[in-house]
Motif scaffolding. Structure first.
Motif, short mmCIF file in Angstrom:
data_model
loop_
_atom_site.label_atom_id
_atom_site.label_comp_id
_atom_site.label_asym_id
_atom_site.label_seq_id
_atom_site.Cartn_x
_atom_site.Cartn_y
_atom_site.Cartn_z
N LYS A 160 -13.83 -7.89 -7.80
CA LYS A 160 -14.70 -7.13 -8.53
C LYS A 160 -16.24 -7.36 -8.18
O LYS A 160 -16.66 -8.55 -8.29
CB LYS A 160 -14.65 -7.11 -10.18
N ASN A 196 -1.63 -4.71 -12.67
CA ASN A 196 -0.35 -5.02 -12.21
C ASN A 196 0.82 -5.02 -13.55
O ASN A 196 2.01 -5.76 -13.23
CB ASN A 196 -0.20 -6.39 -11.37
N ARG A 198 2.55 -6.97 -1.10
CA ARG A 198 3.74 -6.46 -1.42
C ARG A 198 4.89 -7.38 -1.22
O ARG A 198 6.05 -7.45 -1.73
CB ARG A 198 4.36 -5.25 -0.38
N VAL A 240 -3.71 -4.50 -1.41
CA VAL A 240 -2.31 -4.66 -2.04
C VAL A 240 -1.36 -5.46 -1.51
O VAL A 240 -1.24 -5.66 -0.27
CB VAL A 240 -1.61 -3.15 -1.94
N MET A 276 7.08 1.39 -13.72
CA MET A 276 6.14 1.38 -12.65
C MET A 276 5.02 0.51 -13.30
O MET A 276 4.58 0.60 -14.55
CB MET A 276 5.73 2.47 -12.28
N PHE A 336 0.11 11.79 -4.27
CA PHE A 336 0.88 13.32 -4.09
C PHE A 336 -0.06 14.45 -4.68
O PHE A 336 -0.15 15.42 -4.18
CB PHE A 336 2.02 13.23 -4.85
N ARG A 356 7.48 -3.04 -5.08
CA ARG A 356 6.13 -3.10 -5.77
C ARG A 356 4.99 -3.36 -5.01
O ARG A 356 5.12 -3.90 -4.09
CB ARG A 356 6.12 -4.32 -6.95
N ARG A 357 3.80 -2.55 -5.59
CA ARG A 357 2.63 -2.82 -5.03
C ARG A 357 1.72 -3.57 -5.86
O ARG A 357 1.47 -2.89 -6.88
CB ARG A 357 2.18 -1.41 -4.72
N ARG A 358 1.29 -4.70 -5.65
CA ARG A 358 0.40 -5.39 -6.72
C ARG A 358 -1.09 -5.49 -6.11
O ARG A 358 -1.44 -5.68 -4.99
CB ARG A 358 0.82 -7.07 -6.67
N LEU A 359 -1.83 -4.97 -6.87
CA LEU A 359 -3.38 -4.88 -6.65
C LEU A 359 -4.01 -5.91 -6.78
O LEU A 359 -3.95 -6.70 -7.68
CB LEU A 359 -3.96 -3.74 -7.49
N ARG A 360 -4.67 -6.44 -5.63
CA ARG A 360 -5.56 -7.56 -5.70
C ARG A 360 -7.05 -6.82 -5.41
O ARG A 360 -7.27 -6.04 -4.58
CB ARG A 360 -5.22 -8.48 -4.31
N PHE A 361 -8.05 -7.34 -6.23
CA PHE A 361 -9.36 -6.71 -6.04
C PHE A 361 -10.33 -7.83 -6.26
O PHE A 361 -10.02 -8.97 -7.09
CB PHE A 361 -9.53 -5.69 -7.08
N MET A 388 -13.75 1.73 -5.43
CA MET A 388 -14.04 0.53 -5.42
C MET A 388 -13.63 0.01 -4.07
O MET A 388 -12.37 -0.20 -3.69
CB MET A 388 -13.40 -0.61 -6.55
N ALA A 389 -14.68 -0.33 -3.20
CA ALA A 389 -14.08 -1.13 -1.97
C ALA A 389 -13.49 -2.45 -2.10
O ALA A 389 -13.91 -3.00 -2.84
CB ALA A 389 -15.30 -1.04 -1.01
N GLY A 390 -12.55 -2.78 -1.10
CA GLY A 390 -12.10 -3.99 -1.25
C GLY A 390 -10.86 -4.10 -1.62
O GLY A 390 -10.54 -5.37 -1.98
N ALA A 391 -10.26 -2.84 -2.37
CA ALA A 391 -9.04 -3.25 -3.11
C ALA A 391 -7.88 -3.56 -1.95
O ALA A 391 -7.86 -2.61 -1.06
CB ALA A 391 -8.61 -2.09 -3.88
N ASP A 433 -8.40 2.11 -2.88
CA ASP A 433 -9.63 2.07 -3.56
C ASP A 433 -9.91 3.10 -4.64
O ASP A 433 -10.54 2.64 -5.69
CB ASP A 433 -10.61 2.46 -2.42
N PHE A 456 -0.98 0.40 -11.76
CA PHE A 456 -1.71 0.68 -10.43
C PHE A 456 -0.61 1.73 -9.96
O PHE A 456 -1.28 2.79 -9.32
CB PHE A 456 -1.76 -0.48 -9.68
N GLU A 457 0.65 1.53 -9.84
CA GLU A 457 1.46 2.56 -9.33
C GLU A 457 1.45 3.82 -9.94
O GLU A 457 1.68 4.75 -9.18
CB GLU A 457 2.68 1.87 -9.20
N ARG A 505 5.96 6.10 0.18
CA ARG A 505 5.56 7.02 -0.77
C ARG A 505 6.82 7.59 -1.46
O ARG A 505 6.45 8.13 -2.67
CB ARG A 505 4.70 7.88 -0.05
N LEU A 527 7.60 5.77 -4.69
CA LEU A 527 7.16 6.14 -5.52
C LEU A 527 7.38 7.30 -6.45
O LEU A 527 7.39 7.41 -7.79
CB LEU A 527 5.46 6.08 -5.24
N GLU A 548 -10.99 2.02 -8.38
CA GLU A 548 -12.16 2.51 -8.96
C GLU A 548 -11.90 3.02 -10.26
O GLU A 548 -12.81 2.86 -11.34
CB GLU A 548 -12.65 3.64 -8.06
#
Lengths: 337, 240
Positions: A335, B133, A8, A6, B94, B106, A328-333, A1-4, B117, B97-98, A191, A194, B121
């Motif tokens: 749809k 989240n 922080r 993040v 986590m 990885f 954290r990484r919070r996803l904003r999307f 899905m394009a346009g995701a 993306d 999403f994470e 990374r 993570l 998806e």
């Protein structure tokens, strides 16, 4: 899905960054407004916070609950004393070398203790620390059981007068804290952060998703040893004397640090700050009560662990959902319809 | 026919118990293979041998023609072997999403930017986008199962190993999950699926293998195999 996208940062974290910058600037200027006693206390707080943040990285993020970090405090201190005394190296250069020396020593230690898991790992690291203590105390070149002192000429090479020396050490301690904190923060946001959190939560699952668990843990162990050795050298630069008991002290360099991290909130960057402040405040307040002070510390530790297992900061997050150092990484999307 | 996965005479013992006993099987690229067998028949061991969580005592495992028998688990997942665990192993602290980012970065070797993306998806595909989240530890059982699936998908697997992913779900939940898996399969992912819920398997798999005591008992068209008297005795006799 394009346009995701993040996100922080948080609003609180931006305000906090401003606050920290101002606070740090005030501390850097402290030699011009504070008295030497307070400066020594601030320096002690700074190196304890650096140690706490490093132990937190190791135990709280990588799940490597080491009770042997005093190995690297002592080794860092001895590196400083030995190199300056034997080879006439300038103390600042010797401090810079303490990190690499500890990193080098940490690799064989890691290869041995990484074969152990959980509680066995903790005991294994402790055993290693005792081995270091015993070995150092029988090496004549390191002063044996009575240890080493920095000679007056070496001390004078930092600065000719006492005030100048204290100022230099104070600034170096602050700088080390900033570097250690920035390093840990950067690692956790990268990374590697993570991978670390994933390993801590489930090692087999992280391997099944492509995480090289052994290399990641080794990296963190070595980085932590590097930082701890660096801090150790600075600690003993202030003390001007080192002995095996002082350098490899389980109580001073690991137990106190664990207290700070656990009380403050393990596995958070904010927790160790809070824990360090609580520890120092209690120690200063209860200094006149002798051994009762230790009993009180113990009682507080037990109470916090029972009432707020996530530590003080864990309780704050649970209550108010604030993150001052967001990793954290919070996803904003959006749809697509 | 080119095989994606080949097990050749693989034996793994735990003490006196042979969890797999000279087991051989091949999975073609693009196939959906179902595996059933009573509890303790060696199904999970077979998965662990493929993913590298356990090493075989004897025999060889090949993936896309390459011998992976001695390869570490993380290296196998980077080749494109994704798995789900029978008991979900979420990264509880986590966010959902994470959890996926780990696989995309990885496992699939994507950059962080690419991985956003991919993960969005996959979350959309498995129906977890709204929970993206949320901490993974706060999910319901169905959501945890979906997360297991999503995480494995985030590493862009060529081969997906599903270990009783429909177990413990209601009929309705199970049907939803089957539809998701059907979509994944139609998009070209090879699937090996271990499950006790046979009707879920049969709706997707074109071939069924029955394992008992670490050996292959029967193999072939799912409906024919299920009609085999030996299978009815061993498998249905126990599960009924």
């Amino acid at each position: 899905m394009a346009g995701a996208r993040v996100e922080r940062g948080t609003r609180a974290s931006q305000l906090w960054a401003v606050g920290i910058t101002i606070g740090l600037a005030a501390l850097v200027a402290m030699p011009f407004w504070g008295d030497p006693g307070d400066m020594r206390l601030v320096a002690e707080m700074a190196y304890y916070l650096a140690l706490a943040q490093l132990w937190n990285l190791l135990a709280g993020y990588a799940g490597l609950v080491s009770v042997g970090q005093q190995i690297y405090v002592g080794l860092g201190g001895y590196t400083l004393f030995y190199l300056t005394d034997r080879f006439g190296i300038h103390p600042f250069l010797a401090i810079a070398l303490a990190g690499p020396v500890c990193a080098l020593f940490s690799i064989p230690v890691a290869l041995a203790v990484f074969r152990l898991r959980g509680a066995y790992f903790a005991i294994g690291t402790w055993v290693f620390a005792e081995i270091f203590l015993l070995v150092v105390s029988i090496i004549p070149a390191l002063g044996g059981g009575s240890g080493l002192s920095l000679t007056p000429s070496i001390v004078r090479s930092i600065s000719s007068n006492r005030a100048g020396r204290e100022m230099a050490i104070f600034w170096m301690t602050l700088a080390v804290l900033v570097v250690v904190f920035a390093l840990v923060y950067w690692l956790l946001r990268s990374r590697h952060g993570l991978a670390l959190t994933a390993i801590r939560d489930s090692e087999p699952a992280s391997a099944s998703l492509g995480v090289d668990t052994f290399r990641t843990k080794l990296l963190i162990y070595v980085v932590t040893a590097f930082g701890t050795g660096f801090v150790g050298a600075l600690i003993f630069l202030q003390k001007l004397r080192i002995s095996p008991e002082a350098g490899f002290s389980l109580n001073d360099w690991t137990v106190v640090v664990i207290f700070m991290v656990v009380i403050g909130g393990i596995g958070t960057l904010e927790g160790p700050i809070l824990g360090m402040l609580v520890y120092i405040a209690l120690r200063e307040l209860l200094a006149d009560f002798g051994t009762i002070y230790l009993i009180l510390l113990g009682a507080i530790a037990v109470a916090v662990m029972l009432k707020a297992p996530g530590g003080l900061w864990g309780w704050v997050v649970h209550r108010y959902d604030v993150h001052l150092f967001p990793v954290r990484r919070r996803l904003r999307f959006e749809k697509p319809d | 026919m080119a095989f994606l996965l080949e097990l050749e005479q693989v034996t793994k013992s735990f003490g006196a118990l042979k969890a797999t006993d000279g087991l051989s099987l091949s999975v073609a690229e693009g196939e959906a293979l179902a595996v059933i067998g009573p509890n303790g028949a060696g199904k999970s061991t077979m998965f662990n041998l493929v993913t590298g969580d356990t090493r075989p005592d004897e025999g060889r495992i090949r993936f896309a023609g390459e011998d992976i028998s001695a390869m570490a688990p993380h290296a196998r997942s980077r080749l494109g072997i994704g798995r789900t665990y029978q008991i979900p192993h979420p990264f509880a602290k986590m966010t959902v999403f994470e959890n996926l980012l780990v696989g995309a970065i990885f496992g699939a070797g994507q950059t962080e930017r690419e991985s956003y993306d991919t993960c969005a998806e996959v979350l959309d595909l498995v129906g977890l986008l709204a929970r993206a989240n949320a901490p993974a530890g706060s999910l319901t059982l169905l959501q945890r199962k979906r997360l297991e699936l999503a995480r494995a998908l985030a590493l862009r697997p060529r081969l997906l190993l599903l270990d009783e992913i429909a177990g413990g779900l209601t009929e309705h939940e199970c049907n939803e999950l089957v539809e998701t898996i059907r979509t994944i399969h139609t998009r070209g992912t090879t699937i090996v699926w271990v499950e006790h819920i046979v009707h879920a398997l049969v709706s997707i798999a074109s071939r069924l293998i029955v394992i008992n005591f670490g050996r292959k008992l029967a193999e072939g068209d799912p409906r024919e195999v299920m009609a085999d008297p030996r299978v009815r005795e061993v498998y249905l006799g126990i599960s009924a």
